[in-house]
Write a protein that holds these residues in place. Structure first.
Motif, short mmCIF file in Angstrom:
data_model
loop_
_atom_site.label_atom_id
_atom_site.label_comp_id
_atom_site.label_asym_id
_atom_site.label_seq_id
_atom_site.Cartn_x
_atom_site.Cartn_y
_atom_site.Cartn_z
N LEU A 37 0.85 -1.20 0.00
CA LEU A 37 0.00 0.00 0.00
C LEU A 37 0.88 1.25 0.00
O LEU A 37 1.25 1.77 1.04
N ASP A 71 -11.42 -4.62 -0.84
CA ASP A 71 -10.43 -3.79 -1.51
C ASP A 71 -10.44 -2.40 -0.86
O ASP A 71 -11.26 -2.12 0.02
N PHE A 95 -6.77 -0.06 -4.54
CA PHE A 95 -5.92 -1.21 -4.24
C PHE A 95 -6.79 -2.46 -4.17
O PHE A 95 -7.72 -2.54 -3.37
N ARG A 96 -6.47 -3.44 -5.01
CA ARG A 96 -7.23 -4.69 -5.05
C ARG A 96 -6.59 -5.73 -4.13
O ARG A 96 -5.38 -5.94 -4.15
N ASN A 97 -7.41 -6.35 -3.31
CA ASN A 97 -6.96 -7.39 -2.39
C ASN A 97 -6.54 -8.63 -3.19
O ASN A 97 -7.33 -9.16 -3.99
N ASP A 98 -5.29 -9.08 -2.99
CA ASP A 98 -4.77 -10.21 -3.78
C ASP A 98 -5.00 -11.56 -3.10
O ASP A 98 -4.52 -12.59 -3.60
N PHE A 103 -1.97 -6.19 -1.45
CA PHE A 103 -2.86 -5.45 -2.33
C PHE A 103 -2.09 -5.03 -3.57
O PHE A 103 -0.89 -4.75 -3.51
N SER A 104 -2.79 -4.98 -4.70
CA SER A 104 -2.20 -4.52 -5.96
C SER A 104 -2.80 -3.17 -6.32
O SER A 104 -4.01 -2.98 -6.25
N VAL A 434 -9.59 -7.94 6.32
CA VAL A 434 -8.94 -7.98 5.01
C VAL A 434 -8.40 -9.36 4.67
O VAL A 434 -8.20 -9.68 3.49
#
Length: 561
Positions: A37, A71, A95-98, A103-104, A434
Motif C-alpha cells: 500500500l 479492496d 488497491f485490489r486485495n490479492d 494489495f495490488s 482484510v
C-alpha cells in the motif's frame, strides 16, 4: 474511582453475561509496506492556507469485484487553480486485495483516476446489479462512478443527475430512506468556501493561518432520492432537510426510535448537531435538541468532526459518538430509560482521555471478539505550526482505542502495538477483515501523509461469526438491515451501514465476536423493507451469506478459526 451516573450503571447492567467474558488478547501490527500500500495524500498546499487542505482525506473498504475480499479506495487532493503546471495530477487510489495478505495498485485501470479535490469515499450498489458503485465527495463537483463489473468504473455523475452541483462536500452515506429497495444518497456540505472567496486569517496578525469555520457561512447538505432508473432527484427541501446554517463534517445512519425507518445523525462543526427523524412519509423532522444530541453537557455547540452509532448496551437502541476539537472532549451519548440521550464522556475516562486531543475518524467495533463493542478514535491537529501555551497539544497525536470492559471504557491504544499507538496527523478511519480470519483490521489515513493498514491478530480463544446480507425486495446490499444474535443471555446487534466515521466507510459485512462461546444460539435478520427472518444457530469460526427470503445460501470457515 470515577463518578458513575444512573445511565452508566444501567449501561453496565444491560451488558449482562457479556460483561463476564475475559478480555481478549490482540495486536494491531502495521503491514502497510508489506501489503504493497504505497500512497501519500496530496493536499495541494502551497502556503496559501486554504481551508480544505487541513481536512482531508478519507478512504473506504469496498469489495469492488464481489469476490468476497475487501479492496481499498483512498480519496486524494489535487492542485488549486493557478498553482502552475506539474506532472501527472494526483488522483484517488484503488488497491485490489490479492487474497494473499497484500494489495495490488489498480488505479490506472480503474476509471477512478480522475483529478479532483477529493475528500471522502462511500460505496453501495445503487442500481442493484450486484456490484458496488462509488461516490467520491469533493471540493467542487463530487463524482459518482458506476461499477462496470470488469474492474473498471464509469463516471456517471452527469447521467445520474448529480452534475452541476458544486460545494465543499465532506462525508456521505447511502440510505434507503423511503424503503423502496433502492439506496438514496445523503451528502454533507461544510461551509461556503472557494479559492476566490478565501479569507485571510491569522493567529498573530502577520502570517496566514487556517481559518476556523466561523469565518464562513454554512451550507445545506443534500438528499438525493434514487428513482430506480439510474438517476437521482434532489429532494432536500421536500424532505425537510434544507438547512443553510449547518457545517456538516460527519454523518451516520441509525434508527434511534426503533420504528423501522432509518434516521440520520449529522456532526456539525461549531453548529448544533442534527438528528433527522424519518417520519416514514418521505420527510424528516429535526429532533437533536429534544433527544439530547445537539450540544455538549453544558449546552455548547462543539466542533463535530466524525461520528458513529451502534448498540453498545444490548438494549436495541444505538449509542452515538462524536469527535470534537481539542479542549472539548469527545461526545459519547447513550440512551436513557426516559427516551433521550446522555453524554457519558464528561464523567468517564473517555472524557479525560480526549480533552486535549483533536479527533476525526471514529468507529465502534469488537477489536478482541469478546462480544462487546469497543471504540477507536484517531486524532491529529489542523495546523503544523500550532501548539498551545502549555505545550500539551501537538500536530501529530496518538489514537485512542477504548476497550469496553462491561460498561467502562479504558484506553488500551498503547498496549495494541507501538506502531499503532505512534502519533499521526490522522483523519479517516475504517475497519474490515482484510484476510478473512475473523478479526477486524484497521485502516487510518493521514493528512498530507501515508495511509496505515494494521492487521489485527486476536490470540485469545475467541470465536467470531461473519454475516454478509443480500437483499432481494430490499436493496441489494441490505443497507439498513439489522442482525441480532443471541449469545448466552445477551442479544448482540449490528446494522448494515455505509458511511460513518469521518470521510470514510468500513466494510458492509457484519462481524460478531462470541467470546469463548462456540456459537450463537439464534439469529434474527430484520430486513430494511420490514421483513423479519429467523435463521437459527450460527456456529463460530464461520462466515455466512444470508439472502432475503432464502436464508443461509453459503457458509465457509474463517481462516485460522
Amino acid at each position: 474511582m470515577i463518578a458513575r451516573s444512573a445511565t452508566a450503571l444501567l449501561f453496565a447492567a444491560a451488558l449482562g453475561a457479556a460483561s463476564q467474558a475475559p478480555p481478549g488478547r490482540f495486536d494491531l501490527s502495521d503491514i502497510t509496506a508489506d501489503a504493497g500500500l504505497r500512497f501519500t495524500h496530496y493536499t495541494g498546499a502551497a502556503g496559501r492556507k486554504y481551508l480544505p487542505e487541513a481536512l482531508g482525506a478519507g478512504a473506504a473498504f469496498v469489495d469492488i469485484d464481489r469476490d468476497g475480499w475487501q479492496d481499498i479506495i483512498v480519496a486524494n487532493g489535487t492542485d488549486w487553480p493557478g498553482s502552475g503546471a506539474r506532472g501527472k495530477a494526483p488522483t484517488a487510489a484503488v488497491f485490489r486485495n490479492d487474497h494473499r495478505g497484500g494489495f495490488s495498485d489498480v488505479t490506472s485501470k480503474s476509471g477512478l483516476d480522475v483529478p479532483m479535490y477529493g475528500m471522502g469515499v462511500t460505496a453501495a450498489d445503487f442500481d442493484n446489479d450486484g456490484l458496488d458503485d462509488v461516490l467520491i465527495t469533493a471540493v467542487g463537483q463530487s463524482r459518482l462512478f458506476h461499477n462496470a463489473g470488469n474492474g473498471r468504473f464509469v463516471d456517471v455523475t452527469e447521467r445520474a443527475g448529480l452534475g452541476g452541483r458544486t460545494a465543499f462536500s465532506t462525508s456521505a452515506t447511502w440510505i434507503d430512506f423511503d424503503r423502496d429497495g433502492f439506496v438514496d444518497l445523503f451528502i454533507c456540505n461544510y461551509v461556503r468556501w472557494t479559492p476566490e472567496t478565501d479569507i485571510f486569517c491569522s493567529a498573530d496578525g502577520k502570517r496566514k493561518s487556517y481559518c476556523t469555520p466561523e469565518a464562513y457561512p454554512g451550507a445545506t447538505s443534500w438528499l438525493f432520492r434514487n428513482k430506480g432508473n439510474g438517476t437521482f432527484e434532489d429532494v432536500t427541501a421536500a424532505a425537510g432537510l434544507l438547512d443553510p446554517t449547518s457545517k456538516a463534517l460527519g454523518v451516520t445512519m441509525l434508527d434511534y426510535n426503533r420504528d423501522g425507518w432509518p434516521d440520520l445523525f449529522v456532526a456539525n462543526d461549531t453548529q448544533p448537531n442534527k438528528l433527522y427523524r424519518n417520519t416514514g412519509d418521505g420527510r424528516f423532522v429535526e429532533a437533536a435538541l429534544e433527544a439530547g444530541l445537539a450540544f455538549s453537557e453544558d449546552g455548547r455547540a462543539r466542533a463535530g468532526m466524525g461520528t458513529d452509532a451502534a448498540d453498545l448496551d444490548n438494549s436495541g437502541v444505538p449509542s452515538v459518538v462524536v469527535t470534537n476539537f481539542s479542549g472539548e472532549m469527545l461526545g459519547l451519548y447513550t440512551p436513557t430509560p426516559a427516551g433521550h440521550y446522555e453524554d457519558r464522556a464528561p464523567h468517564s475516562e473517555v472524557g479525560s482521555a480526549t480533552r486535549l486531543t483533536l479527533g476525526f475518524g471514529c468507529f465502534f467495533f469488537d477489536v478482541d471478539l469478546d462480544g462487546r463493542l469497543d471504540l477507536l478514535v484517531v486524532n491529529g491537529h489542523i495546523d503544523d505550526g500550532l501548539r498551545n501555551a502549555s505545550g500539551r497539544v501537538d500536530y501529530a497525536e496518538a489514537p485512542h482505542l477504548f476497550h469496553n470492559e462491561g460498561g467502562r471504557f479504558v484506553d488500551v491504544a498503547a498496549q495494541a502495538g507501538a506502531e499503532f499507538a505512534a502519533p499521526k496527523v490522522a483523519r479517516g478511519a475504517a475497519f474490515a477483515d482484510v484476510d478473512l480470519d475473523g478479526d477486524l483490521d484497521v485502516l487510518i489515513t493521514t493528512n498530507g501523509g501515508p495511509i496505515h493498514l494494521y492487521r489485527n491478530q486476536v490470540t485469545a480463544p475467541h470465536q467470531a461469526v461473519r454475516v454478509t446480507l443480500r437483499g432481494s425486495r430490499s436493496n441489494r446490499d441490505a443497507i439498513g438491515a439489522r442482525v441480532r444474535l443471541r449469545v448466552g443471555g445477551s442479544w448482540l446487534t449490528r446494522s448494515v451501514r455505509a458511511g460513518s466515521s469521518y470521510l470514510s466507510q468500513s466494510e458492509l459485512p457484519l462481524t460478531f465476536g462470541l467470546g469463548a462461546n462456540p456459537s450463537a444460539d439464534e439469529a434474527i435478520v430484520e430486513w430494511p423493507g420490514g421483513r423479519q427472518e429467523k435463521i437459527g444457530a450460527l456456529a463460530g469460526g464461520r462466515a455466512y451469506v444470508i439472502e432475503e427470503g432464502r436464508g443461509i445460501t453459503t457458509t465457509t470457515p474463517l481462516a485460522g478459526r
